[in-house]
Design a protein around this motif. Structure first.
Motif, PDB file in Angstrom:
ATOM      1  N   GLY A 119      61.122   4.846  77.868  1.00 46.67           N
ATOM      2  CA  GLY A 119      62.378   3.992  77.858  1.00 46.67           C
ATOM      3  C   GLY A 119      63.404   5.023  78.562  1.00 46.67           C
ATOM      4  N   LYS A 120      63.104   6.267  79.039  1.00 46.45           N
ATOM      5  CA  LYS A 120      64.254   6.550  79.668  1.00 46.45           C
ATOM      6  C   LYS A 120      63.740   6.852  80.972  1.00 46.45           C
ATOM      7  CE  LYS A 120      65.692   9.303  75.607  1.00 46.45           C
ATOM      8  NZ  LYS A 120      66.658   9.678  75.254  1.00 46.45           N
ATOM      9  N   LYS A 121      64.540   6.380  82.118  1.00 46.57           N
ATOM     10  CA  LYS A 121      64.476   6.547  83.356  1.00 46.57           C
ATOM     11  C   LYS A 121      64.076   7.724  83.714  1.00 46.57           C
ATOM     12  CE  LYS A 121      68.094   4.518  85.507  1.00 46.57           C
ATOM     13  NZ  LYS A 121      68.779   4.003  86.284  1.00 46.57           N
ATOM     14  N   ALA A 148      62.373  10.167  87.353  1.00 41.89           N
ATOM     15  CA  ALA A 148      62.265  10.530  88.939  1.00 41.89           C
ATOM     16  C   ALA A 148      60.578  10.473  88.945  1.00 41.89           C
ATOM     17  CB  ALA A 148      62.515  11.696  89.523  1.00 41.89           C
ATOM     18  N   LEU A 149      60.210  10.240  90.183  1.00 43.60           N
ATOM     19  CA  LEU A 149      58.805  10.233  90.399  1.00 43.60           C
ATOM     20  C   LEU A 149      57.987  11.750  90.570  1.00 43.60           C
ATOM     21  CD1 LEU A 149      58.364   7.444  93.332  1.00 43.60           C
ATOM     22  CD2 LEU A 149      57.592   7.260  91.015  1.00 43.60           C
ATOM     23  N   ASP A 150      58.746  12.551  90.522  1.00 47.12           N
ATOM     24  CA  ASP A 150      58.373  14.158  90.690  1.00 47.12           C
ATOM     25  C   ASP A 150      58.306  14.681  89.231  1.00 47.12           C
ATOM     26  OD1 ASP A 150      61.117  14.318  90.744  1.00 47.12           O
ATOM     27  OD2 ASP A 150      61.116  15.688  92.074  1.00 47.12           O
ATOM     28  N   THR A 151      58.704  14.093  88.100  1.00 41.71           N
ATOM     29  CA  THR A 151      58.731  14.498  86.883  1.00 41.71           C
ATOM     30  C   THR A 151      57.281  14.830  86.206  1.00 41.71           C
ATOM     31  OG1 THR A 151      60.726  13.134  86.092  1.00 41.71           O
ATOM     32  CG2 THR A 151      59.346  13.830  84.571  1.00 41.71           C
ATOM     33  N   VAL A 152      57.190  16.170  85.851  1.00 42.31           N
ATOM     34  CA  VAL A 152      55.781  16.586  85.386  1.00 42.31           C
ATOM     35  C   VAL A 152      55.577  16.076  84.029  1.00 42.31           C
ATOM     36  CG1 VAL A 152      54.282  18.784  84.841  1.00 42.31           C
ATOM     37  CG2 VAL A 152      56.080  18.492  86.912  1.00 42.31           C
ATOM     38  N   LEU A 153      54.476  15.515  83.773  1.00 40.62           N
ATOM     39  CA  LEU A 153      54.094  15.018  82.695  1.00 40.62           C
ATOM     40  C   LEU A 153      53.570  16.127  81.519  1.00 40.62           C
ATOM     41  CD1 LEU A 153      52.178  12.086  83.776  1.00 40.62           C
ATOM     42  CD2 LEU A 153      54.490  11.950  82.852  1.00 40.62           C
ATOM     43  N   ARG A 154      54.017  15.602  80.235  1.00 39.50           N
ATOM     44  CA  ARG A 154      53.571  16.448  79.176  1.00 39.50           C
ATOM     45  C   ARG A 154      52.376  15.803  78.195  1.00 39.50           C
ATOM     46  NH1 ARG A 154      59.333  18.049  76.735  1.00 39.50           N
ATOM     47  NH2 ARG A 154      59.493  15.617  76.847  1.00 39.50           N
ATOM     48  N   GLU A 155      51.952  16.225  77.231  1.00 37.82           N
ATOM     49  CA  GLU A 155      50.779  15.562  76.507  1.00 37.82           C
ATOM     50  C   GLU A 155      51.513  14.255  75.737  1.00 37.82           C
ATOM     51  OE1 GLU A 155      46.788  15.379  74.771  1.00 37.82           O
ATOM     52  OE2 GLU A 155      47.606  16.556  76.119  1.00 37.82           O
ATOM     53  N   HIS A 156      50.880  13.336  76.076  1.00 36.40           N
ATOM     54  CA  HIS A 156      50.884  12.083  75.300  1.00 36.40           C
ATOM     55  C   HIS A 156      52.253  11.350  75.802  1.00 36.40           C
ATOM     56  CE1 HIS A 156      48.039  12.872  72.329  1.00 36.40           C
ATOM     57  NE2 HIS A 156      48.474  14.045  71.941  1.00 36.40           N
ATOM     58  N   ASP A 157      52.695  11.673  76.907  1.00 36.03           N
ATOM     59  CA  ASP A 157      53.714  10.865  77.561  1.00 36.03           C
ATOM     60  C   ASP A 157      53.381   9.504  77.826  1.00 36.03           C
ATOM     61  OD1 ASP A 157      55.761  12.685  77.542  1.00 36.03           O
ATOM     62  OD2 ASP A 157      55.585  13.465  79.655  1.00 36.03           O
ATOM     63  N   ARG A 158      54.179   8.600  77.894  1.00 34.72           N
ATOM     64  CA  ARG A 158      53.862   7.059  78.125  1.00 34.72           C
ATOM     65  C   ARG A 158      54.708   6.572  79.424  1.00 34.72           C
ATOM     66  NH1 ARG A 158      55.361   3.058  73.913  1.00 34.72           N
ATOM     67  NH2 ARG A 158      57.225   2.958  75.184  1.00 34.72           N
ATOM     68  N   VAL A 159      54.231   6.575  80.472  1.00 42.66           N
ATOM     69  CA  VAL A 159      54.808   6.252  81.835  1.00 42.66           C
ATOM     70  C   VAL A 159      54.969   4.942  81.829  1.00 42.66           C
ATOM     71  CG1 VAL A 159      54.750   6.306  84.304  1.00 42.66           C
ATOM     72  CG2 VAL A 159      53.885   8.257  82.842  1.00 42.66           C
ATOM     73  N   GLU A 160      56.179   4.350  82.176  1.00 39.36           N
ATOM     74  CA  GLU A 160      56.170   2.796  82.113  1.00 39.36           C
ATOM     75  C   GLU A 160      56.995   2.462  83.503  1.00 39.36           C
ATOM     76  OE1 GLU A 160      59.273   3.187  79.007  1.00 39.36           O
ATOM     77  OE2 GLU A 160      57.897   3.017  77.577  1.00 39.36           O
ATOM     78  N   VAL A 161      56.231   1.724  83.949  1.00 42.26           N
ATOM     79  CA  VAL A 161      56.562   1.080  85.446  1.00 42.26           C
ATOM     80  C   VAL A 161      57.296  -0.002  85.015  1.00 42.26           C
ATOM     81  CG1 VAL A 161      55.986   0.449  87.830  1.00 42.26           C
ATOM     82  CG2 VAL A 161      54.763   2.254  86.514  1.00 42.26           C
ATOM     83  N   TYR A 162      58.680  -0.234  85.456  1.00 44.93           N
ATOM     84  CA  TYR A 162      59.576  -1.573  85.146  1.00 44.93           C
ATOM     85  C   TYR A 162      59.568  -2.465  86.349  1.00 44.93           C
ATOM     86  CZ  TYR A 162      61.183   1.931  81.970  1.00 44.93           C
ATOM     87  OH  TYR A 162      61.080   2.891  81.013  1.00 44.93           O
ATOM     88  N   ARG A 163      59.539  -3.780  86.058  1.00 44.84           N
ATOM     89  CA  ARG A 163      59.729  -4.885  86.877  1.00 44.84           C
ATOM     90  C   ARG A 163      61.288  -4.907  87.457  1.00 44.84           C
ATOM     91  NH1 ARG A 163      58.079  -9.897  84.003  1.00 44.84           N
ATOM     92  NH2 ARG A 163      59.186  -8.837  82.140  1.00 44.84           N
ATOM     93  N   PRO A 164      61.508  -5.396  88.456  1.00 45.10           N
ATOM     94  CA  PRO A 164      62.908  -5.475  88.845  1.00 45.10           C
ATOM     95  C   PRO A 164      63.776  -6.574  88.113  1.00 45.10           C
ATOM     96  CG  PRO A 164      61.599  -6.120  90.681  1.00 45.10           C
ATOM     97  CD  PRO A 164      60.618  -5.956  89.599  1.00 45.10           C
ATOM     98  N   LEU A 165      64.792  -6.374  87.794  1.00 40.21           N
ATOM     99  CA  LEU A 165      65.714  -7.393  87.223  1.00 40.21           C
ATOM    100  C   LEU A 165      65.726  -8.684  87.903  1.00 40.21           C
ATOM    101  CD1 LEU A 165      68.536  -5.128  85.944  1.00 40.21           C
ATOM    102  CD2 LEU A 165      66.712  -5.991  84.615  1.00 40.21           C
ATOM    103  N   LEU A 166      65.899  -9.922  87.205  1.00 40.56           N
ATOM    104  CA  LEU A 166      65.864 -11.237  87.794  1.00 40.56           C
ATOM    105  C   LEU A 166      67.371 -11.426  88.163  1.00 40.56           C
ATOM    106  CD1 LEU A 166      62.872 -13.091  86.206  1.00 40.56           C
ATOM    107  CD2 LEU A 166      62.922 -12.093  88.429  1.00 40.56           C
ATOM    108  N   ALA A 167      68.081 -10.837  87.144  1.00 36.45           N
ATOM    109  CA  ALA A 167      69.550 -11.160  87.310  1.00 36.45           C
ATOM    110  C   ALA A 167      70.228  -9.838  86.959  1.00 36.45           C
ATOM    111  CB  ALA A 167      70.065 -12.258  86.311  1.00 36.45           C
TER     112      ALA A 167
END
Length: 98
Positions: free
Chosen positions: A58-60, A62-81
């Motif tokens: 739930g925290k924005k 950058a694409l170059d952020t290095v992941l840690r064990e058990h991270d959940r990466v979320e790809v968000y949809r664009p806002l409609l409004a």
């Protein structure tokens, strides 16, 4: 000796379904690399990582952020409004208090 790996999840919510995949990736893998490895971009062709925001728990991020064990990466949809504009419309449609 085997390369060290970590376990991460990639998720993307759609209006009628969800994409959720658990991966074992090498230590040092970035958000962008994990999304590509997950197959999400093939499963949901409309996603453009240059446009869609990504985050970890739930925290924005950058694409170059290095992941840690058990991270959940979320790809968000664009806002409609725009949330601010939607609130203004709702507030403007209510009758004034006397």
């Amino acid at each position: 000796m085997a390369e060290a790996s970590i376990q991460v999840q990639i998720c993307h919510a759609l209006p009628d379904s969800a994409f959720l995949r658990t991966l074992n990736v090498p230590v040092g893998t970035t958000v962008e690399q994990a999304v590509e490895l997950s197959g999400l971009l093939q499963a949901v062709p409309g996603i453009d990582l240059a446009v869609n925001m990504v985050g970890i728990y739930g925290k924005k991020k950058a694409l170059d952020t290095v992941l840690r064990e058990h991270d959940r990466v979320e790809v968000y949809r664009p806002l409609l409004a725009d949330p601010k504009e939607a609130r203004r419309r709702r507030a403007g449609s209510k009758p004034a208090k006397a």
